[in-house]
Design a protein around this motif. Structure first.
Motif, PDB file in Angstrom:
ATOM      1  N   ILE A  99      34.610  41.952  41.056  1.00 59.25           N
ATOM      2  CA  ILE A  99      33.193  41.776  41.389  1.00 59.25           C
ATOM      3  C   ILE A  99      32.407  42.996  40.905  1.00 59.25           C
ATOM      4  O   ILE A  99      32.843  44.135  41.107  1.00 59.25           O
ATOM      5  CB  ILE A  99      33.016  41.588  42.909  1.00 59.25           C
ATOM      6  N   GLN A 100      31.257  42.781  40.281  1.00 59.87           N
ATOM      7  CA  GLN A 100      30.388  43.883  39.880  1.00 59.87           C
ATOM      8  C   GLN A 100      29.790  44.534  41.119  1.00 59.87           C
ATOM      9  O   GLN A 100      29.429  43.854  42.078  1.00 59.87           O
ATOM     10  CB  GLN A 100      29.263  43.377  38.977  1.00 59.87           C
ATOM     11  N   CYS A 101      29.649  45.865  41.084  1.00 57.82           N
ATOM     12  CA  CYS A 101      29.173  46.599  42.258  1.00 57.82           C
ATOM     13  C   CYS A 101      28.032  47.527  41.858  1.00 57.82           C
ATOM     14  O   CYS A 101      28.199  48.395  40.992  1.00 57.82           O
ATOM     15  CB  CYS A 101      30.326  47.404  42.859  1.00 57.82           C
ATOM     16  N   GLU A 102      26.883  47.351  42.498  1.00 60.06           N
ATOM     17  CA  GLU A 102      25.684  48.150  42.234  1.00 60.06           C
ATOM     18  C   GLU A 102      25.242  48.780  43.542  1.00 60.06           C
ATOM     19  O   GLU A 102      25.050  48.076  44.539  1.00 60.06           O
ATOM     20  CB  GLU A 102      24.584  47.243  41.678  1.00 60.06           C
ATOM     21  N   ILE A 103      25.081  50.110  43.556  1.00 60.41           N
ATOM     22  CA  ILE A 103      24.880  50.816  44.825  1.00 60.41           C
ATOM     23  C   ILE A 103      23.681  51.754  44.751  1.00 60.41           C
ATOM     24  O   ILE A 103      23.608  52.618  43.875  1.00 60.41           O
ATOM     25  CB  ILE A 103      26.129  51.631  45.213  1.00 60.41           C
ATOM     26  N   ALA A 104      22.766  51.613  45.707  1.00 59.49           N
ATOM     27  CA  ALA A 104      21.670  52.567  45.899  1.00 59.49           C
ATOM     28  C   ALA A 104      22.169  53.673  46.814  1.00 59.49           C
ATOM     29  O   ALA A 104      22.666  53.409  47.911  1.00 59.49           O
ATOM     30  CB  ALA A 104      20.462  51.868  46.517  1.00 59.49           C
ATOM     31  N   ILE A 105      22.018  54.918  46.367  1.00 57.85           N
ATOM     32  CA  ILE A 105      22.629  56.057  47.038  1.00 57.85           C
ATOM     33  C   ILE A 105      21.564  56.907  47.719  1.00 57.85           C
ATOM     34  O   ILE A 105      20.486  57.141  47.163  1.00 57.85           O
ATOM     35  CB  ILE A 105      23.396  56.929  46.017  1.00 57.85           C
ATOM     36  N   VAL A 106      21.870  57.403  48.922  1.00 53.24           N
ATOM     37  CA  VAL A 106      20.946  58.309  49.604  1.00 53.24           C
ATOM     38  C   VAL A 106      20.822  59.605  48.810  1.00 53.24           C
ATOM     39  O   VAL A 106      21.734  60.000  48.070  1.00 53.24           O
ATOM     40  CB  VAL A 106      21.395  58.604  51.056  1.00 53.24           C
ATOM     41  N   GLU A 107      19.716  60.258  48.975  1.00 58.05           N
ATOM     42  CA  GLU A 107      19.408  61.431  48.153  1.00 58.05           C
ATOM     43  C   GLU A 107      20.461  62.524  48.254  1.00 58.05           C
ATOM     44  O   GLU A 107      20.821  63.161  47.265  1.00 58.05           O
ATOM     45  CB  GLU A 107      18.037  61.998  48.545  1.00 58.05           C
ATOM     46  N   GLY A 108      20.982  62.763  49.456  1.00 55.30           N
ATOM     47  CA  GLY A 108      21.887  63.896  49.662  1.00 55.30           C
ATOM     48  C   GLY A 108      23.358  63.571  49.569  1.00 55.30           C
ATOM     49  O   GLY A 108      24.182  64.349  50.047  1.00 55.30           O
ATOM     50  N   ALA A 109      23.747  62.463  48.960  1.00 58.79           N
ATOM     51  CA  ALA A 109      25.160  62.083  48.892  1.00 58.79           C
ATOM     52  C   ALA A 109      25.971  63.121  48.108  1.00 58.79           C
ATOM     53  O   ALA A 109      25.530  63.586  47.056  1.00 58.79           O
ATOM     54  CB  ALA A 109      25.302  60.719  48.238  1.00 58.79           C
ATOM     55  N   PRO A 110      27.161  63.494  48.579  1.00 57.70           N
ATOM     56  CA  PRO A 110      27.992  64.487  47.888  1.00 57.70           C
ATOM     57  C   PRO A 110      28.465  63.981  46.524  1.00 57.70           C
ATOM     58  O   PRO A 110      28.802  62.802  46.363  1.00 57.70           O
ATOM     59  CB  PRO A 110      29.185  64.674  48.835  1.00 57.70           C
ATOM     60  N   GLU A 111      28.515  64.884  45.555  1.00 53.76           N
ATOM     61  CA  GLU A 111      28.942  64.524  44.204  1.00 53.76           C
ATOM     62  C   GLU A 111      30.365  63.973  44.189  1.00 53.76           C
ATOM     63  O   GLU A 111      30.688  63.097  43.390  1.00 53.76           O
ATOM     64  CB  GLU A 111      28.840  65.745  43.288  1.00 53.76           C
ATOM     65  N   GLY A 112      31.221  64.486  45.063  1.00 47.37           N
ATOM     66  CA  GLY A 112      32.595  64.000  45.100  1.00 47.37           C
ATOM     67  C   GLY A 112      32.670  62.517  45.392  1.00 47.37           C
ATOM     68  O   GLY A 112      33.477  61.784  44.794  1.00 47.37           O
ATOM     69  N   LYS A 113      31.830  62.039  46.293  1.00 43.72           N
ATOM     70  CA  LYS A 113      31.832  60.620  46.621  1.00 43.72           C
ATOM     71  C   LYS A 113      31.227  59.793  45.482  1.00 43.72           C
ATOM     72  O   LYS A 113      31.674  58.674  45.214  1.00 43.72           O
ATOM     73  CB  LYS A 113      31.064  60.389  47.925  1.00 43.72           C
ATOM     74  N   LEU A 114      30.212  60.346  44.812  1.00 40.77           N
ATOM     75  CA  LEU A 114      29.635  59.642  43.672  1.00 40.77           C
ATOM     76  C   LEU A 114      30.673  59.481  42.565  1.00 40.77           C
ATOM     77  O   LEU A 114      30.786  58.403  41.960  1.00 40.77           O
ATOM     78  CB  LEU A 114      28.415  60.396  43.139  1.00 40.77           C
ATOM     79  N   ARG A 115      31.438  60.522  42.297  1.00 35.81           N
ATOM     80  CA  ARG A 115      32.466  60.439  41.264  1.00 35.81           C
ATOM     81  C   ARG A 115      33.529  59.417  41.633  1.00 35.81           C
ATOM     82  O   ARG A 115      34.045  58.706  40.756  1.00 35.81           O
ATOM     83  CB  ARG A 115      33.092  61.812  41.032  1.00 35.81           C
ATOM     84  N   GLN A 116      33.855  59.326  42.911  1.00 34.04           N
ATOM     85  CA  GLN A 116      34.837  58.333  43.341  1.00 34.04           C
ATOM     86  C   GLN A 116      34.315  56.922  43.075  1.00 34.04           C
ATOM     87  O   GLN A 116      35.036  56.067  42.547  1.00 34.04           O
ATOM     88  CB  GLN A 116      35.155  58.510  44.826  1.00 34.04           C
ATOM     89  N   MET A 117      33.055  56.660  43.404  1.00 33.63           N
ATOM     90  CA  MET A 117      32.461  55.347  43.131  1.00 33.63           C
ATOM     91  C   MET A 117      32.449  55.044  41.637  1.00 33.63           C
ATOM     92  O   MET A 117      32.787  53.936  41.203  1.00 33.63           O
ATOM     93  CB  MET A 117      31.034  55.294  43.673  1.00 33.63           C
ATOM     94  N   LEU A 118      32.044  56.043  40.844  1.00 35.69           N
ATOM     95  CA  LEU A 118      31.984  55.849  39.396  1.00 35.69           C
ATOM     96  C   LEU A 118      33.368  55.578  38.821  1.00 35.69           C
ATOM     97  O   LEU A 118      33.522  54.784  37.881  1.00 35.69           O
ATOM     98  CB  LEU A 118      31.358  57.079  38.738  1.00 35.69           C
ATOM     99  N   ALA A 119      34.383  56.213  39.384  1.00 34.22           N
ATOM    100  CA  ALA A 119      35.753  56.004  38.912  1.00 34.22           C
ATOM    101  C   ALA A 119      36.186  54.555  39.081  1.00 34.22           C
ATOM    102  O   ALA A 119      36.942  54.021  38.257  1.00 34.22           O
ATOM    103  CB  ALA A 119      36.711  56.938  39.645  1.00 34.22           C
ATOM    104  N   TYR A 120      35.687  53.899  40.133  1.00 39.88           N
ATOM    105  CA  TYR A 120      36.018  52.491  40.355  1.00 39.88           C
ATOM    106  C   TYR A 120      35.137  51.548  39.534  1.00 39.88           C
ATOM    107  O   TYR A 120      35.313  50.329  39.596  1.00 39.88           O
ATOM    108  CB  TYR A 120      35.848  52.140  41.836  1.00 39.88           C
ATOM    109  N   GLY A 121      34.168  52.104  38.785  1.00 41.73           N
ATOM    110  CA  GLY A 121      33.353  51.272  37.906  1.00 41.73           C
ATOM    111  C   GLY A 121      32.032  50.828  38.482  1.00 41.73           C
ATOM    112  O   GLY A 121      31.366  49.947  37.906  1.00 41.73           O
TER     113      GLY A 121
END
Length: 374
Positions: A99-121
């Motif tokens: 399934i395609q996944c598109e996510i709106a992220i809160v302003e202060g989200a940690p970069e580590g979590k963003l990289r984890q999401m990006l790693a999953y596509g």
């Protein structure tokens, strides 16, 4: 026997067996506190380690049920919002389901979590003011609701107000706790952003009590940072409704200035006798460090917040020393590199020569010899 979340399928919102996705979520251990509990006079303090889930947080339980429900309804696009852990979990389970996944992220989200999401596509975008300003946060959700109106899409936000089927998966925390209790739980401490976790655990205990599986309802305790006091203050002050605020907390994952599930949380905690607890950001960070150095538990700040609430309640004399208390440790420190850097900023791993190590060995032998002579 069904694996992961699905061994509790009869307690959850119904999803056809053929549509169920699993990455082995659930079954997180409960361990006894060795040092933190005794330090504040608690003889029976325990931690439920949700960091053991596949993506490192309890949100895998939500994503497992939510994405499986999407598979059951033929959805191919997930439109979501996250401060980090929800997004990582949804991105992983969407990847497993195709399934395609598109996510709106809160302003202060940690970069580590963003990289984890990006790693999953996953496809991500951060929104200025989201997670800080209640008006902007509410407008973001409305925009996502419109984007998810396409027949192939479904919005997923980890709250009963938006994704009740997904949140039914989070109830398995309470179901597992009932199995894992050597003695009945008196208090279950949960952190809260929008309140969905507190509500899910409360509803699980309600189900178990009504079915005659437990003899009494544990008190579910709602813990929030002082700078995100949407639920805990009103609950403690015996008000009937939660409140929208301007968030000032820096605890990532708990920056939810809107009411979301807050009113339902207050009603649920009223039923079971739980109350609200407010802790400073600084005390949360201190607790994060203590969990690592005194208990060997590697938790992010949000994942340490419930423990901070229990320690503060004990210090304030609000817990019986012999009560059976469990805290949910909800997310791993690997997810938040900034807080991890802060934990170890006064230490280092210097590069030394072999001769330096050999010198230490020689000094150790001299010291041991001296002690023997003494």
């Amino acid at each position: 026997m069904p694996s992961g979340l699905w061994r509790f399928a009869e307690w959850l919102d119904p999803i056809p067996e053929s549509s169920r996705i699993t990455l082995g979520e659930g079954g997180s251990p409960v361990v006894r506190s060795r040092r933190l509990g005794p330090s504040v006079g608690l003889n029976n303090l325990f931690f439920k380690l949700e960091i053991a889930n596949p993506t490192g947080s309890y949100k895998d339980r939500f994503a497992c049920a939510a994405v499986s429900d999407m598979v059951a309804h033929g959805k191919t696009e997930c439109i979501a919002t996250s401060s980090g852990n929800t997004g990582a979990a949804l991105a992983a389970y969407c990847a497993a389901a195709g399934i395609q996944c598109e996510i709106a992220i809160v302003e202060g989200a940690p970069e580590g979590k963003l990289r984890q999401m990006l790693a999953y596509g996953a496809k991500l975008y951060r929104i200025r003011g989201f997670g800080i300003d209640a008006r902007i946060s509410d407008r973001v959700i409305e925009c996502l609701r419109q984007l998810s109106s396409r027949p192939t899409a479904q919005m997923q936000i980890s709250a009963f107000a938006f994704s009740p089927v997904g949140m039914s998966g989070v109830k398995t925390i309470g179901l597992e706790l009932a199995e894992q209790a050597v003695e009945p739980w008196d208090h279950v401490f949960c952190m809260a952003g929008g309140g969905g976790l507190v509500l899910a655990v409360s509803l699980a205990f309600d189900q178990l009590y009504e079915a005659g599986c437990i003899r009494h309802l544990p008190r579910v305790e709602c813990v929030q940072p002082e700078g995100n006091n949407t639920i805990s203050g009103p609950l403690r002050d015996r008000l009937e409704t939660a409140q929208a605020i301007q968030c000032t907390s820096k605890i990532s994952g708990l920056q939810v200035p809107s009411v979301i599930d807050g009113n339902e949380v207050i009603a649920a905690c009223r039923r079971n006798g739980g109350t609200g607890h407010l802790v400073s950001d600084e005390f949360v960070w201190q607790t994060q460090v203590r969990l690592a150095r005194e208990e060997g538990i590697f938790a992010e700040p949000a994942g340490s917040t419930a423990v901070a609430g229990a320690l503060q309640a004990a210090k304030d004399g609000n817990l019986d020393p012999n009560s059976n208390v469990v805290c949910l440790v909800t997310g791993s420190a690997f997810k938040d590199p900034v807080s991890l850097e802060a934990m170890v900023r006064h230490t280092s791993a210097p590069l030394i020569d072999l001769a330096d190590l050999e010198r230490r060995v020689d000094l150790n032998e001299i010291s041991t010899h001296s002690l023997r002579q003494f």
